[in-house]
Each structure stands twice: as C-alpha cells, then as structure tokens.
Design an enzyme around this catalytic site. Structure first.
Site, PDB file in Angstrom:
ATOM      1  N   HIS A 183      -3.944   5.539   5.346  1.00 51.24           N
ATOM      2  CA  HIS A 183      -3.616   6.575   4.776  1.00 51.24           C
ATOM      3  C   HIS A 183      -4.356   6.514   3.422  1.00 51.24           C
ATOM      4  O   HIS A 183      -4.987   7.804   3.289  1.00 51.24           O
ATOM      5  CB  HIS A 183      -2.285   6.898   4.624  1.00 51.24           C
ATOM      6  CG  HIS A 183      -1.739   8.273   4.076  1.00 51.24           C
ATOM      7  ND1 HIS A 183      -1.216   8.573   2.895  1.00 51.24           N
ATOM      8  CD2 HIS A 183      -1.697   9.562   4.680  1.00 51.24           C
ATOM      9  CE1 HIS A 183      -0.994   9.743   2.526  1.00 51.24           C
ATOM     10  NE2 HIS A 183      -1.338  10.494   3.634  1.00 51.24           N
ATOM     11  N   ASP A 184      -4.491   5.932   2.866  1.00 51.52           N
ATOM     12  CA  ASP A 184      -5.058   5.761   1.388  1.00 51.52           C
ATOM     13  C   ASP A 184      -6.611   5.726   1.681  1.00 51.52           C
ATOM     14  O   ASP A 184      -7.233   6.621   0.856  1.00 51.52           O
ATOM     15  CB  ASP A 184      -4.777   4.519   0.661  1.00 51.52           C
ATOM     16  CG  ASP A 184      -3.445   4.269   0.100  1.00 51.52           C
ATOM     17  OD1 ASP A 184      -2.774   5.306   0.060  1.00 51.52           O
ATOM     18  OD2 ASP A 184      -3.076   3.089  -0.388  1.00 51.52           O
TER      19      ASP A 184
ATOM     20  N   ASP B 191      -2.077  13.094   6.542  1.00 45.96           N
ATOM     21  CA  ASP B 191      -0.612  12.821   6.425  1.00 45.96           C
ATOM     22  C   ASP B 191       0.160  13.008   8.102  1.00 45.96           C
ATOM     23  O   ASP B 191       1.280  12.050   8.176  1.00 45.96           O
ATOM     24  CB  ASP B 191       0.076  14.189   5.548  1.00 45.96           C
ATOM     25  CG  ASP B 191      -0.310  14.018   4.141  1.00 45.96           C
ATOM     26  OD1 ASP B 191      -0.917  12.992   3.902  1.00 45.96           O
ATOM     27  OD2 ASP B 191       0.022  14.948   3.805  1.00 45.96           O
TER      28      ASP B 191
ATOM     29  N   TYR C   1       0.796  -1.285   0.060  1.00 49.04           N
ATOM     30  CA  TYR C   1      -0.106   0.146   0.067  1.00 49.04           C
ATOM     31  C   TYR C   1       0.932   1.130   0.041  1.00 49.04           C
ATOM     32  O   TYR C   1       0.409   2.448  -0.197  1.00 49.04           O
ATOM     33  CB  TYR C   1      -0.991   0.001   1.155  1.00 49.04           C
ATOM     34  CG  TYR C   1      -2.151  -0.889   0.902  1.00 49.04           C
ATOM     35  CD1 TYR C   1      -3.323  -0.602   0.141  1.00 49.04           C
ATOM     36  CD2 TYR C   1      -2.344  -2.186   1.369  1.00 49.04           C
ATOM     37  CE1 TYR C   1      -4.316  -1.179  -0.166  1.00 49.04           C
ATOM     38  CE2 TYR C   1      -3.227  -3.057   1.120  1.00 49.04           C
ATOM     39  CZ  TYR C   1      -4.017  -2.511   0.345  1.00 49.04           C
ATOM     40  OH  TYR C   1      -5.380  -3.404  -0.062  1.00 49.04           O
TER      41      TYR C   1
END
EC number: 3.1.1.4
Length: 138
Positions: free
Chosen positions: A63-64, A105, A43
């Site tokens: 995060h994705d 982030d 990922y």
C-alpha cells in the site's frame, strides 16, 4: 451498525481518503482500522522501514508503494467515492488521482481480508525501534 458509528465518530477530523480507507478496512475485515492496523508491524500506519513482519504487514508495505507511485496526487488528503456491487468494492467516478488512490486502498483492504487468518496480535502495536533493517524496494 454500532461499530460503524463508533469508527465513523473516531475518524471525524481525519483528512481525505483515510476516512474512506478506514471504512473499506472495516467492511472487508470487520476489524476496527484504528486499533487493528494503525500500528501493526513495521509498515502499517505512518512511515515504515525494515522487513514486513507477516502477510498483513506486507499488505501495508505494498500500500505504501502504491501511494509512492502517485507523486502528483495527495493520497492522505484527496477524497474519493466508492460503493459496493455484489459485495465487491467499486471505486467511483472521480479524477485520475481519486481513482488511483481508491484502487490502492481497495487493494490493501482486500489484502487485509485475505490475510485475516494469519493476523498476529503480537504485531498489533509493534514498536518502531524493532524495525531496524533497511527498507525493501517497491
């Protein structure tokens, strides 16, 4: 300081928040974001499928998913500002999108730091073709 300069030079031309994200990763982990995380597991980096290989790869999966929850924002293009207060990352005042991208982030950079002990060099340049299973749901 030399490492910061090298990373900054490497990231010149990278659009949007990827520059800020890279700096957060460097500051939190001490690792070069390009060589340590851009191709890690299934990922980290562009795209993603299959099952995350370990806790670090799961940071990238989450995060994705975080970016996926920002349909009206452009996480790879929109820039944001952040600073540090008592060693902690603090997202600056910006638009709603800038703040939400920064928080995605920030969470990932902190996740990388928390999982440094289990970072596995076997997954550093993991080939995509080994990530075969269907992706998990966010």
């Amino acid at each position: 300081m030399r490492t910061l300069w090298i990373v900054a030079v490497c990231l010149i031309g990278v659009e949007g928040s990827l520059l800020e994200f890279g700096m957060m990763i460097l500051e939190e982990t001490g690792k070069n974001p390009l060589t340590s995380y851009s191709f890690y597991g299934c990922y980290c980096g562009v795209g993603g499928k299959g099952t995350p290989k370990d806790a670090t790869d799961r940071c990238c999966f989450v995060h994705d998913c975080c970016y996926g929850n920002l349909p009206d924002c452009n996480p790879k293009i929109d820039r944001y500002k952040y600073h540090r207060k008592n060693g902690a990352i603090v997202c600056g005042k910006g638009t709603s999108c800038e703040n939400r991208i920064c928080e995605c982030d920030r969470a990932a950079a902190i996740c990388f730091r928390k999982n440094l002990k289990t970072y596995n060099h076997i997954y550093k340049y993991y080939p995509d073709f080994l990530c075969k299973k269907e992706s998990e749901k966010c």
